[in-house]
Design a protein around this motif. Sequence first.
Motif, mmCIF file in Angstrom:
data_model
loop_
_atom_site.group_PDB
_atom_site.id
_atom_site.type_symbol
_atom_site.label_atom_id
_atom_site.label_comp_id
_atom_site.label_asym_id
_atom_site.label_seq_id
_atom_site.Cartn_x
_atom_site.Cartn_y
_atom_site.Cartn_z
ATOM 1 N N CYS A 162 0.834 -1.208 0.000
ATOM 2 C CA CYS A 162 0.000 0.000 0.000
ATOM 3 C C CYS A 162 0.867 1.256 0.000
ATOM 4 O O CYS A 162 0.575 2.221 -0.697
ATOM 5 C CB CYS A 162 -0.906 0.035 1.216
ATOM 6 N N VAL A 163 1.919 1.211 0.782
ATOM 7 C CA VAL A 163 2.812 2.357 0.887
ATOM 8 C C VAL A 163 3.380 2.710 -0.480
ATOM 9 O O VAL A 163 3.541 3.874 -0.827
ATOM 10 C CB VAL A 163 3.938 2.031 1.894
ATOM 11 N N SER A 164 3.628 1.698 -1.283
ATOM 12 C CA SER A 164 4.195 2.010 -2.601
ATOM 13 C C SER A 164 3.122 2.081 -3.686
ATOM 14 O O SER A 164 3.436 2.038 -4.864
ATOM 15 C CB SER A 164 5.272 0.986 -2.963
ATOM 16 N N SER A 165 1.873 2.224 -3.290
ATOM 17 C CA SER A 165 0.810 2.380 -4.289
ATOM 18 C C SER A 165 1.016 3.672 -5.060
ATOM 19 O O SER A 165 1.423 4.691 -4.497
ATOM 20 C CB SER A 165 -0.552 2.421 -3.592
ATOM 21 N N SER A 166 0.728 3.646 -6.328
ATOM 22 C CA SER A 166 0.884 4.878 -7.103
ATOM 23 C C SER A 166 -0.287 5.817 -6.857
ATOM 24 O O SER A 166 -0.273 6.960 -7.253
ATOM 25 C CB SER A 166 1.022 4.565 -8.589
ATOM 26 N N HIS A 167 -1.341 5.303 -6.229
ATOM 27 C CA HIS A 167 -2.437 6.188 -5.835
ATOM 28 C C HIS A 167 -2.045 6.843 -4.514
ATOM 29 O O HIS A 167 -1.907 6.160 -3.500
ATOM 30 C CB HIS A 167 -3.718 5.375 -5.686
ATOM 31 N N PHE A 168 -1.901 8.168 -4.549
ATOM 32 C CA PHE A 168 -1.281 8.792 -3.380
ATOM 33 C C PHE A 168 -2.144 8.702 -2.132
ATOM 34 O O PHE A 168 -1.640 8.673 -1.018
ATOM 35 C CB PHE A 168 -0.890 10.242 -3.679
ATOM 36 N N GLN A 169 -3.484 8.608 -2.317
ATOM 37 C CA GLN A 169 -4.327 8.527 -1.116
ATOM 38 C C GLN A 169 -4.112 7.200 -0.384
ATOM 39 O O GLN A 169 -4.152 7.154 0.843
ATOM 40 C CB GLN A 169 -5.795 8.678 -1.493
ATOM 41 N N VAL A 170 -3.900 6.161 -1.154
ATOM 42 C CA VAL A 170 -3.637 4.859 -0.533
ATOM 43 C C VAL A 170 -2.300 4.904 0.198
ATOM 44 O O VAL A 170 -2.199 4.540 1.380
ATOM 45 C CB VAL A 170 -3.626 3.749 -1.605
ATOM 46 N N ALA A 171 -1.286 5.389 -0.515
ATOM 47 C CA ALA A 171 0.044 5.465 0.090
ATOM 48 C C ALA A 171 0.009 6.334 1.354
ATOM 49 O O ALA A 171 0.538 5.972 2.412
ATOM 50 C CB ALA A 171 1.039 6.022 -0.918
ATOM 51 N N GLU A 172 -0.691 7.455 1.217
ATOM 52 C CA GLU A 172 -0.746 8.392 2.336
ATOM 53 C C GLU A 172 -1.440 7.766 3.555
ATOM 54 O O GLU A 172 -0.951 7.846 4.677
ATOM 55 C CB GLU A 172 -1.525 9.632 1.883
ATOM 56 N N ARG A 173 -2.591 7.083 3.274
ATOM 57 C CA ARG A 173 -3.333 6.468 4.362
ATOM 58 C C ARG A 173 -2.462 5.443 5.097
ATOM 59 O O ARG A 173 -2.488 5.348 6.328
ATOM 60 C CB ARG A 173 -4.601 5.802 3.819
ATOM 61 N N ALA A 174 -1.698 4.671 4.318
ATOM 62 C CA ALA A 174 -0.840 3.653 4.939
ATOM 63 C C ALA A 174 0.278 4.316 5.746
ATOM 64 O O ALA A 174 0.602 3.879 6.855
ATOM 65 C CB ALA A 174 -0.263 2.743 3.869
ATOM 66 N N LEU A 175 0.819 5.386 5.206
ATOM 67 C CA LEU A 175 1.930 6.035 5.901
ATOM 68 C C LEU A 175 1.477 6.716 7.198
ATOM 69 O O LEU A 175 2.260 6.899 8.130
ATOM 70 C CB LEU A 175 2.609 7.054 4.979
ATOM 71 N N TYR A 176 0.190 7.087 7.247
ATOM 72 C CA TYR A 176 -0.322 7.700 8.466
ATOM 73 C C TYR A 176 -0.251 6.753 9.678
ATOM 74 O O TYR A 176 -0.333 7.202 10.812
ATOM 75 C CB TYR A 176 -1.770 8.158 8.273
ATOM 76 N N PHE A 177 -0.146 5.464 9.413
ATOM 77 C CA PHE A 177 0.005 4.523 10.534
ATOM 78 C C PHE A 177 1.161 4.942 11.439
ATOM 79 O O PHE A 177 1.138 4.715 12.637
ATOM 80 C CB PHE A 177 0.279 3.103 10.024
#
Lengths: 667, 486
Positions: B359-374
Amino acid sequence: MAGAAGPGTGAGAAGGDGDDSLYPIAVLIDELRNEDVQLRLNSIKKLSTIALALGVERTRTELLPFLTDTIYDEDEVLLALAEQLGNFTGLVGGPDFAHCLLPPLESLATVEETVVRDKAVESLRQISQEHTSVALEAHFVPLVKRLASGDWFTSRTSACGLFSVCYPRASNAIKAEIRQHFRSLCSDDTPMVRRAAAAKLGEFAKVLELDSVKSEIVPLFTNLASDEQDSVRLLAVEACVSIAQLLSQEDLEALVMPILRQAAEDKSWRVRYMVADKFSELQKAVGPKITQDDLIPAFQNLLKDCEAEVRAAAAHKVKELCENLPIEGRETIIMDQILPFIKELVSDTNQHVKSALASVIMGLSTILGKENTIEHLLPLFLAQLKDECPEVRLNIISNLDCVNEVIGIRQLSQSLLPAIVELAEDAKWRVRLAIIEYMPLLAGQLGVEFFDEKLNSLCMAWLVDHVYAIREAATNNLMKLVQKFGIEWAQNTIVPKVLVMANDPNYLHRMTTLFCINVLSEACGQEITTKQMLPIVLKMAGDQVANVRFNVAKSLQKIGPILDTDALQEEVKPVLQKLGQDEDMDVKYFAQEAMSVVVQRLRKLDLPVKDCDEPSAPGADKNHFLRPRGPGEDAGKGPAYQLCVNPRETLAHPEIVGLVHFSQSRD
Amino acid sequence: MSSSSPPPGAASAAISAAEKVDGFTRKSVRKAQRQKRSQGSSQFRSQGSQPELHPLPQLKDATSNEQQELFCQKLQQCCILFDFMDSVSDLKSKEIKRATLNELVEYVSTNRGVIVESAYSDIVKMISANIFRTLPPSDNPDFDPEEDEPTLEASWPHIQLVYEFFLRFLESPDFQPSIAKRYIDQKFVQQLLELFDSEDPRERDFLKTVLHRIYGKFLGLRAFIRKQINNIFLRFIYETEHFNGVAELLEILGSIINGFALPLKAEHKQFLMKVLIPMHTAKGLALFHAQLAYCVVQFLEKDTTLTEPVIRGLLKFWPKTCSQKEVMFLGEIEEILDVIEPTQFKKIEEPLFKQISKCVSSSHFQVAERALYFWNNEYILSLIEENIDKILPIMFGSLYKISKEHWNPTIVALVYNVLKTLMEMNGKLFDDLTSSYKAERQREKKKELEREELWKKLEELKLKKALEKQNSAYNMHSILSNTNDE
């Protein structure tokens, strides 16, 4: 993995029975276990390859147990597995070993996901046929029983689909058990299971003895048809078709008809919809007498149902119902009992109902004959041709051929024209597209004079539509018209107008000229192509828009086979050569493509060939296609592209030959 | 199975396909068409014309002897239904019924001792007559509850009052479940549950409260209600993919699960694993995800040993193409991690962080961002720190790669922070991973090549076997030509 796979060729070449041990199951299983779902999926899809590599014995003793144990995977993988196993009998050693495939399929038949389960059931049904009668009773029937008494509803729903395949070949004692299991599933606690059982009721009834149908299936049918859930009741309607076919008229009247009457008046519209939807099948199943007494009144009710969904479904069946009536007395029945209701539907409040009716109403004319059509149907057609909803008008126009046979289209042409013109200018391009599709048909029926006078201008207007799909369809339409009306007509009516567009200020219109030439040249033949079309195409090679220029190249390639060799040599080649030096890389690419085709043709004709250093284009570099194009341009397709691929295929042959040699010498 | 049942709006599908295609006009055309739409019940339209109503005397004017009799008369009067699709018919009668219903609502809520045993039958009959009906086909087959206006129930002016009355009746201090259970039985509840498919959100809201009260007061119906909800959900997931009241039912379930006794029964665990978890696959997850996640977390708070199967279940159904759903899944995972026990965390950290790393490396930034918020969550951070030896090697590759090549600068910035945090947790491991990164990539590439090699060999083998078969039948020459033809 590397170690295992590495020595592959060597060991294989050494011969013996080496190749089975070449790929230890562990390696293959590693593949089936790969972390990446996509890779796992790929491996499963090639399961037959793996099985082949392992041989029948190891497939049975090692691969299948593995597959049975590791059933917990993504549904996508399981689906592929379920599908593969259906065709696995040969790979496990033929019918004698078909039962080895049952354990993994049994687990698959119990998973949650419906598609996986359905596929597993499908495969099980397939495999059941490959079982010997003994194996069927020893292995298959017990499986069905286990599924039928499973804890979770999924296994019970799967069981429903398996009864009918094992019943005919089972012994009497087993048959009684199977019936017992089916009975209990029909009154299962879970509606999902009852639905599955109801869906298979008809199929199961067909393989039962007539006595059992009457004594067991009919009561089950009665219960399901009055289930508390409408989703179950509506499936009973479907079963009704199969059951009715099996019973005598008296039994039918006494046992089934009360239920069917009730279904036609069910309080849930879904059930009534189902009755309407299955009406033709029901009609055939119950026979003419009951149709006349029972179904026609029921049909009248469905045609005036309070829900539009039901009315539309019934309207769809009008023609079939009439067709299937016994010829004797048909006309009277239709005129007295059906037509009054149809007349009402023509002015229904719901457009779906009207359009459903419009899609079949024309078919009535052949049944009712000329006089009735003119007197009773024609007013309805005319009313529908003026309907506010384009779909209704389109449906009428698309079925004109039925009427044409009976009364000739002239009766309609006065009303037809405004309808066509309006559709031709409809704001929705799909509607315009649909009417274009019918143009050749209309042209054939209305005749060339009427066409020239009224419709030709429409066909020309479509060529400059702002939607590409319409321009494209209009182009193909022209070709079909030429095929209908002949070359002379084309030369007088179409070609000049098309060629004029070559000077249009809009480059999209100029391209349309090229597209028209592409399809018309063949229909028009060599003379017109060479004398009238070719000069225009060649002139357009100097167009300022690159898209036009590379379409010139494509057109030249396309019309090349129609031209004579002189024209090719003297006129086409120089232009292509010039385009081959174009500054735009796409133009260059397509010019070279065309050139190679032209050169090939000239070479075939044994003409001296000059300047052909590059027989094929400089590689089918994908980068060429990244450049934005005019609408509808698809540079990836076409013969030129395939040309580049071919050489590689021929290269592959020697390797195969080598393999053949090898395996020969080994045996 | 679902294919054989008529889809909602089956007849309308054809035309709307034609309307749909002009991508630009579609929504606006449709919006314009369907302003202020409403529909009546399928049941009503099949009835004939209605008798005219005559107003009865007011209850408050009647003597206490007459009151009971009048009450029942009024209930019977309210059983008559009117066609609200026709806005001009029976205006007078409609108004009389409305006033009567209002009066009844007030009567049962302000007076004590009016709900006597003999009235139950009439009360339930009146309620049933008004609310139980076959819901009409949806005239918008691809109804998108997030975008489109729902079709409203035409007869709402009456039905609303009936629901109001029903609620006052259930909530009245005089209400006796022991008497009512003769009328409010399984069949009644079954019909009530079917109504949750109503497109009208106002109706579903009433239904929610009503069902909640019934569940609370009728102990004998509880198991039945749970089972029927179970069936509705399974039909929704595996057969129709359509049911309007999923969120409302889940909301009720949330409070039901809350009251489950410990240890959890097998039946409840099965409901969690076989119904609630697969529900995550539904197309319209966005409409009920909050309620669903609440139910899941409720279960985990009751019994922490369910954490592992739940997370594995979510990982199994992890969205492959729908980024919006992926964001929801990540949200749910965070909610679960908020309540997870460290021992449970250890059990699922590996598969879980492999997914998070994707998820972190998803090219969709909202997915990546949501995962990084962990990594902003203190508790999660402490769990990561405890297990850094396991987690860092899983996460490192993706983080390292994105820090170099993600298109979105916010993501790159976030990743830098995360990398920094991880480095602080175990600097030594971090350095080792950094230095072995390249070698690792190369090893992966090599492995990939070997895979391809293996498959090539298998294909050859297959070809060879096929040829061997042919061999026995044809001579060498014919094989050659056969092969060339293929």
